[in-house]
Every structure is written in C-alpha cells, then in structure tokens.
Design a protein around this motif. Structure first.
Motif, PDB file in Angstrom:
ATOM      1  N   HIS A  58      -7.950   6.348   2.358  1.00 46.39           N
ATOM      2  CA  HIS A  58      -7.776   7.094   1.112  1.00 46.39           C
ATOM      3  C   HIS A  58      -6.385   6.771   0.559  1.00 46.39           C
ATOM      4  N   ALA A  59      -6.287   6.668  -0.759  1.00 45.59           N
ATOM      5  CA  ALA A  59      -5.047   6.244  -1.407  1.00 45.59           C
ATOM      6  C   ALA A  59      -3.850   7.129  -1.039  1.00 45.59           C
ATOM      7  N   ASP A  60      -4.112   8.417  -0.754  1.00 40.06           N
ATOM      8  CA  ASP A  60      -3.021   9.342  -0.422  1.00 40.06           C
ATOM      9  C   ASP A  60      -2.185   8.884   0.767  1.00 40.06           C
ATOM     10  N   TYR A  61      -2.758   8.077   1.650  1.00 41.99           N
ATOM     11  CA  TYR A  61      -2.073   7.730   2.899  1.00 41.99           C
ATOM     12  C   TYR A  61      -1.329   6.395   2.839  1.00 41.99           C
ATOM     13  N   VAL A  62      -1.459   5.691   1.728  1.00 45.38           N
ATOM     14  CA  VAL A  62      -0.822   4.372   1.640  1.00 45.38           C
ATOM     15  C   VAL A  62       0.701   4.501   1.643  1.00 45.38           C
ATOM     16  N   GLU A  63       1.203   5.588   1.053  1.00 45.97           N
ATOM     17  CA  GLU A  63       2.658   5.789   1.021  1.00 45.97           C
ATOM     18  C   GLU A  63       3.230   5.899   2.434  1.00 45.97           C
ATOM     19  N   LEU A  64       2.439   6.454   3.328  1.00 48.23           N
ATOM     20  CA  LEU A  64       2.861   6.580   4.726  1.00 48.23           C
ATOM     21  C   LEU A  64       3.081   5.195   5.361  1.00 48.23           C
ATOM     22  N   VAL A  65       2.226   4.270   4.999  1.00 43.72           N
ATOM     23  CA  VAL A  65       2.360   2.891   5.510  1.00 43.72           C
ATOM     24  C   VAL A  65       3.644   2.275   4.964  1.00 43.72           C
ATOM     25  N   ARG A  66       3.914   2.522   3.674  1.00 48.04           N
ATOM     26  CA  ARG A  66       5.129   1.974   3.059  1.00 48.04           C
ATOM     27  C   ARG A  66       6.376   2.567   3.728  1.00 48.04           C
ATOM     28  N   LEU A  67       6.322   3.861   4.037  1.00 49.21           N
ATOM     29  CA  LEU A  67       7.472   4.514   4.688  1.00 49.21           C
ATOM     30  C   LEU A  67       7.709   3.957   6.087  1.00 49.21           C
ATOM     31  N   CYS A  68       6.640   3.802   6.849  1.00 46.02           N
ATOM     32  CA  CYS A  68       6.768   3.226   8.201  1.00 46.02           C
ATOM     33  C   CYS A  68       7.323   1.817   8.113  1.00 46.02           C
ATOM     34  N   LEU A  69       6.784   1.055   7.194  1.00 47.67           N
ATOM     35  CA  LEU A  69       7.220  -0.321   7.025  1.00 47.67           C
ATOM     36  C   LEU A  69       8.712  -0.371   6.706  1.00 47.67           C
ATOM     37  N   TYR A  70       9.136   0.534   5.831  1.00 47.22           N
ATOM     38  CA  TYR A  70      10.558   0.586   5.483  1.00 47.22           C
ATOM     39  C   TYR A  70      11.403   0.833   6.734  1.00 47.22           C
ATOM     40  N   GLY A  71      10.996   1.813   7.522  1.00 44.58           N
ATOM     41  CA  GLY A  71      11.747   2.155   8.732  1.00 44.58           C
ATOM     42  C   GLY A  71      11.830   0.994   9.702  1.00 44.58           C
ATOM     43  N   ILE A  72      10.698   0.372   9.918  1.00 41.39           N
ATOM     44  CA  ILE A  72      10.641  -0.725  10.884  1.00 41.39           C
ATOM     45  C   ILE A  72      11.448  -1.927  10.391  1.00 41.39           C
ATOM     46  N   ALA A  73      11.234  -2.285   9.134  1.00 39.29           N
ATOM     47  CA  ALA A  73      11.868  -3.499   8.605  1.00 39.29           C
ATOM     48  C   ALA A  73      13.374  -3.334   8.456  1.00 39.29           C
ATOM     49  N   SER A  74      13.828  -2.123   8.098  1.00 38.24           N
ATOM     50  CA  SER A  74      15.285  -1.970   7.945  1.00 38.24           C
ATOM     51  C   SER A  74      15.950  -1.968   9.324  1.00 38.24           C
ATOM     52  N   ASP A  75      15.287  -1.386  10.309  1.00 35.68           N
ATOM     53  CA  ASP A  75      15.763  -1.465  11.698  1.00 35.68           C
ATOM     54  C   ASP A  75      15.906  -2.907  12.173  1.00 35.68           C
ATOM     55  N   MET A  76      14.966  -3.752  11.725  1.00 38.89           N
ATOM     56  CA  MET A  76      14.969  -5.152  12.156  1.00 38.89           C
ATOM     57  C   MET A  76      16.026  -5.978  11.449  1.00 38.89           C
ATOM     58  N   GLY A  77      16.615  -5.418  10.386  1.00 43.65           N
ATOM     59  CA  GLY A  77      17.676  -6.139   9.687  1.00 43.65           C
ATOM     60  C   GLY A  77      17.221  -6.943   8.478  1.00 43.65           C
ATOM     61  N   PHE A  78      16.009  -6.675   7.995  1.00 48.36           N
ATOM     62  CA  PHE A  78      15.565  -7.347   6.766  1.00 48.36           C
ATOM     63  C   PHE A  78      16.399  -6.858   5.580  1.00 48.36           C
ATOM     64  N   SER A  79      16.576  -7.714   4.575  1.00 47.23           N
ATOM     65  CA  SER A  79      17.293  -7.322   3.360  1.00 47.23           C
ATOM     66  C   SER A  79      16.421  -6.347   2.561  1.00 47.23           C
ATOM     67  N   LEU A  80      17.054  -5.582   1.669  1.00 37.33           N
ATOM     68  CA  LEU A  80      16.307  -4.630   0.842  1.00 37.33           C
ATOM     69  C   LEU A  80      15.276  -5.359  -0.011  1.00 37.33           C
ATOM     70  N   GLU A  81      15.643  -6.537  -0.470  1.00 43.45           N
ATOM     71  CA  GLU A  81      14.724  -7.310  -1.310  1.00 43.45           C
ATOM     72  C   GLU A  81      13.475  -7.718  -0.512  1.00 43.45           C
ATOM     73  N   ALA A  82      13.714  -8.178   0.711  1.00 44.47           N
ATOM     74  CA  ALA A  82      12.581  -8.582   1.558  1.00 44.47           C
ATOM     75  C   ALA A  82      11.710  -7.376   1.895  1.00 44.47           C
ATOM     76  N   ILE A  83      12.361  -6.228   2.103  1.00 36.93           N
ATOM     77  CA  ILE A  83      11.597  -5.013   2.425  1.00 36.93           C
ATOM     78  C   ILE A  83      10.729  -4.613   1.233  1.00 36.93           C
ATOM     79  N   ASP A  84      11.300  -4.679   0.038  1.00 33.42           N
ATOM     80  CA  ASP A  84      10.519  -4.344  -1.162  1.00 33.42           C
ATOM     81  C   ASP A  84       9.321  -5.280  -1.309  1.00 33.42           C
ATOM     82  N   ASP A  85       9.546  -6.562  -1.072  1.00 33.52           N
ATOM     83  CA  ASP A  85       8.436  -7.526  -1.151  1.00 33.52           C
ATOM     84  C   ASP A  85       7.324  -7.153  -0.164  1.00 33.52           C
TER      85      ASP A  85
END
Ligand SMILES: Nc1ncnc2c1ncn2[C@@H]1O[C@H](COP(=O)(O)OP(=O)(O)OP(=O)(O)O)[C@@H](O)[C@H]1O
Ligand SMILES: [Mg+2]
Length: 138
Positions: free
Chosen positions: A11-38
């Motif tokens: 359901h579309a309501d839960y997609v934001e949760l995936v984006r939030l997790c992705l943000y957390g994981i990717a920023s921890d890994m040291g990806f740039s903000l631009e790469a995280i947005d992509d």
C-alpha cells in the motif's frame, strides 16, 4: 555482507517507511546526500510499481524489501508476488523516449527509465512475481 529486511503491506502509505530506512542505512554507509536522494527516488519508483501490481485480486499482499550492505555498495531488492511483465520489451518501449519530441512524451512509463538513470545497476527478475534489484556503489 550485511542484510536488513523489511516487509510492508503493498500500500502506498508504507513507501515512505522504505525511503526513511534507506536514508538511515545509506547515510550510515557514507553515501553523499545526492546519491541518497537518487536511491530514494529509484527505490520509491520500484515500490510504487510493486504496490500497483502486488494485489491483482484487490487483496492486500506484502512487499519484501532487502537492503544488502557491502563495503563498496548498497543493493535494494524490492519483491512482490503479483503478475509480472516483460522487462526487456517494456524497457525498449520506454527508452524510445529519446527519439520523441517533447509533446509526444507521456507522463507515465518513466519509472524503470528513472531507476536506470539513477542507479549503477538495475536487474529485474520475473520468475515468481517481480523482483527489482537496484545497486549503487559508494
Ligand atoms: N512490480 C511490477 N509488477 C508487474 N508489472 C510491472 C512492475 N513494475 C513495472 N511493471 C510494468 O512495467 C511498466 C513500466 O513501469 P514504469 O514504472 O516504468 O512505468 P509506469 O509505472 O507505467 O508509470 P510511472 O512509473 O511513470 O508512473 C508498467 O506499466 C508495468 O506494466
Ligand atoms: Mg512506475
């Protein structure tokens, strides 16, 4: 390799949760903000497609998301159990965008195209439902 798994209702309501997790994981890994947005845009496109196709009978099925973390890359796998499609044929149709005038362009059919533009590697498996595998190197 480390793996983080998420199972969300399709359901579309839960997609934001995936984006939030992705943000957390990717920023921890040291990806740039631009790469995280992509990656957030690409992963949301994959999830939105899964939401649209995961529930062919109107039921609410689940979407499985796996984040695969290595020292050099992040892979996001998005899997639904709905009816699948012909990836190569769809891609050929979408990339023919290049030869069209602006007024011939459609506003849909851009998701896979965007995923390919924003990620380093995009693989689609269509054996049992659809699995979209998105990889970005650090
Ligand atoms: N998870 C999926 N299950 C089944 N078919 C899919 C899936 N993902 C994509 N498709 C098929 O591939 C086509 C292209 O997907 P794409 O995301 O590029 O465009 P769209 O979803 O039609 O439009 P947009 O994403 O621009 O709103 C879809 O119309 C659909 O037929
Ligand atoms: Mg789409």
């Amino acid at each position: 390799m480390n793996e983080i798994r998420l199972k969300i209702p399709a359901h579309a309501d839960y997609v934001e949760l995936v984006r939030l997790c992705l943000y957390g994981i990717a920023s921890d890994m040291g990806f740039s903000l631009e790469a995280i947005d992509d990656m957030k845009v690409a992963a949301a496109e994959a999830c939105n497609n899964a939401v649209l196709h995961a529930n062919p009978q109107g039921e609410t099925n689940f979407i499985d998301i796996v984040f695969e973390i290595t020292e050099a890359s992040l892979t996001i796998r998005v899997k639904d159990q709905g009816l699948s499609f012909d990836f190569q044929e769809t891609l050929a149709r979408e990339t023919s965008l290049h030869n069209k005038a602006v007024n011939e362009l459609q506003t849909s059919g851009l998701g896979l195209f965007l995923m390919q533009a924003l990620m380093d590697d995009v693989t689609v498996l269509t054996e049992n439902g659809t699995e979209v595998i998105l990889t970005k190197h650090i």
